[in-house]
Design a protein around this motif. Sequence first.
Motif, PDB file in Angstrom:
ATOM      1  N   GLY A   1       6.020  89.822  98.495  1.00  0.00           N
ATOM      2  CA  GLY A   1       5.179  89.461  99.636  1.00  0.00           C
ATOM      3  C   GLY A   1       3.767  89.081  99.216  1.00  0.00           C
ATOM      4  O   GLY A   1       3.486  88.762  98.052  1.00  0.00           O
ATOM      5  N   LYS A   2       2.875  89.139 100.189  1.00  0.00           N
ATOM      6  CA  LYS A   2       1.489  88.742  99.965  1.00  0.00           C
ATOM      7  C   LYS A   2       0.777  89.671  98.984  1.00  0.00           C
ATOM      8  O   LYS A   2       0.112  89.215  98.041  1.00  0.00           O
ATOM      9  CB  LYS A   2       0.740  88.717 101.297  1.00  0.00           C
TER      10      LYS A   2
ATOM     11  N   LEU B   1      -0.105  89.884  91.257  1.00  0.00           N
ATOM     12  CA  LEU B   1       0.372  89.032  90.158  1.00  0.00           C
ATOM     13  C   LEU B   1      -0.717  88.056  89.728  1.00  0.00           C
ATOM     14  O   LEU B   1      -0.860  87.751  88.533  1.00  0.00           O
ATOM     15  CB  LEU B   1       1.623  88.261  90.589  1.00  0.00           C
ATOM     16  N   GLY B   2      -1.480  87.547  90.702  1.00  0.00           N
ATOM     17  CA  GLY B   2      -2.590  86.662  90.370  1.00  0.00           C
ATOM     18  C   GLY B   2      -3.597  87.360  89.470  1.00  0.00           C
ATOM     19  O   GLY B   2      -4.093  86.777  88.491  1.00  0.00           O
TER      20      GLY B   2
ATOM     21  N   GLY C   1      -0.528  84.185  99.853  1.00  0.00           N
ATOM     22  CA  GLY C   1      -0.158  84.846  98.598  1.00  0.00           C
ATOM     23  C   GLY C   1      -0.101  83.862  97.436  1.00  0.00           C
ATOM     24  O   GLY C   1      -0.541  84.160  96.320  1.00  0.00           O
ATOM     25  N   ALA C   2       0.452  82.670  97.706  1.00  0.00           N
ATOM     26  CA  ALA C   2       0.553  81.660  96.658  1.00  0.00           C
ATOM     27  C   ALA C   2      -0.824  81.201  96.193  1.00  0.00           C
ATOM     28  O   ALA C   2      -1.066  80.996  94.994  1.00  0.00           O
ATOM     29  CB  ALA C   2       1.360  80.473  97.168  1.00  0.00           C
ATOM     30  N   ILE C   3      -1.732  81.051  97.141  1.00  0.00           N
ATOM     31  CA  ILE C   3      -3.079  80.600  96.791  1.00  0.00           C
ATOM     32  C   ILE C   3      -3.814  81.657  95.967  1.00  0.00           C
ATOM     33  O   ILE C   3      -4.523  81.329  95.004  1.00  0.00           O
ATOM     34  CB  ILE C   3      -3.873  80.261  98.075  1.00  0.00           C
ATOM     35  N   ARG C   4      -3.605  82.938  96.316  1.00  0.00           N
ATOM     36  CA  ARG C   4      -4.233  84.018  95.540  1.00  0.00           C
ATOM     37  C   ARG C   4      -3.603  84.135  94.159  1.00  0.00           C
ATOM     38  O   ARG C   4      -4.292  84.426  93.170  1.00  0.00           O
ATOM     39  CB  ARG C   4      -4.105  85.333  96.301  1.00  0.00           C
TER      40      ARG C   4
ATOM     41  N   ASN D   1      10.246  80.376  98.548  1.00  0.00           N
ATOM     42  CA  ASN D   1       9.281  81.225  99.228  1.00  0.00           C
ATOM     43  C   ASN D   1       8.635  80.396 100.342  1.00  0.00           C
ATOM     44  O   ASN D   1       8.475  79.178 100.205  1.00  0.00           O
ATOM     45  CB  ASN D   1       8.196  81.694  98.251  1.00  0.00           C
ATOM     46  N   PRO D   2       8.252  81.026 101.440  1.00  0.00           N
ATOM     47  CA  PRO D   2       7.649  80.261 102.556  1.00  0.00           C
ATOM     48  C   PRO D   2       6.190  79.912 102.305  1.00  0.00           C
ATOM     49  O   PRO D   2       5.313  80.185 103.140  1.00  0.00           O
ATOM     50  CB  PRO D   2       7.797  81.229 103.737  1.00  0.00           C
TER      51      PRO D   2
END
Length: 428
Positions: A309-310, A316-317, A340-343, A362-363
């Motif tokens: 998730g977020k 992970l970032g 989450g992807a941006i972070r 992933n959404p």
Amino acid sequence: MVHGKKLANEVLLPSVLEDDDDAERESEKLQLGERSSSQTEVDVRGPEDQRSSPDENLLDGGKRQGEKDEEEEEELGGQEHVTSDEDNDTDLELTGEEDAYDLTGQMSYMKACDMLQVVPASCFLQHMQSSELVMKHRGLGPQGTKALAVPLVTNTSILRLNLQDNWMEGMGGAAVAGMLKENYYITEVDLSDNSLGDFGARAIAGMLKENNTLVSLNLSGNRFTDRSAEHLGPALITNTRLQHLDLSYNALGERAGQNLGASLSENTGLRSLSLAWNGIRGRGAVLLAMGLGGNVFLRTVNLSCNGFGKEGAIALGQALKENNVLEELNVSNNRIPPEGAIRLAMGLKVNKTIKSLNIGRNPILNAGCCGILKSIQENPNSAMEALDFSDITVNQDFEDLYTAVKEMFPVLRVNHGGRTGKFRKAKA
């Protein structure tokens, strides 16, 4: 007795044979000496003395009686020697049975099968001296696995062992673990899909604390739970030899993520790790990501099909900012949203080692894909070669951005789920 003597002649050591030969030569010398002495006395008396002696028969008889006494003593001595040989024969026969070296391990395997009342596996008998033993889907069960483990303890030929899908359960897994504590030749083991459970995990963990030759271990699909991770975690800190570990398709949850995260930060051996298809989420996902950030040896990590998730993506970032050795990361199917992807992409702005990132299914939408691609564009030291956005649709803006990034990184390959607005309604 005849049989024992024959066996003794065949198996007695040279030193023992030499002692027997010396005794026989000594006896022959004594007999020759007596005969020579007797012959000398006869020659000294001469024929007349022999004929004129009234006690000729008595004297001769006396001499013969003495010789008989000596012969009887020698015979008695010989009987004592034979008795000693009988004792030695018995010891040798027993020793021969006990010390016979089972070079191939077939004898010990057949005995184990007989004791455990299982049918011997012909495949195993045929490949006992091969460097690789593959026995997948053989239905060994716990007892069959126990029998198999007996000869493997001393086997020096097999280096790679594949026992996938044999329903060995915890007891069978414990037998294999016990064998691997003693075997210092096997380097690769596949125990996937064997329902080892928590009991088997504990046995495997105990083995990992002692074994220093195993390099690759596949434990996928064994119904491991958070309790299993409580045993495996400390073992991963102790073991520095294992390089490839597969724990995918188990039931590892949040607590497992916490335990494994703490262990990974201290592990110095693993080069690849798969935790795909588990249930690591929440606090467990965050702590696991933190553990990856502190690890300086892992090259490949598969975290797909969990629930990061977020929060997990954010962790992970941060890990990607700290980690300078990881090359491949798979976080597909983790319910990561665009934020989450941006972070996560913020870590990619400074990371210099990641070559492959799979964040597909992933959404994260087009916004998340663009955020990741922009982070690579802003990092001139990026090592990225492959981005996977499978099943995520993108728009023309992404395509234009990719074209620009491609000029900076010609080797970069991007996979996505297609572009929206690609097909337009034809004009009438």
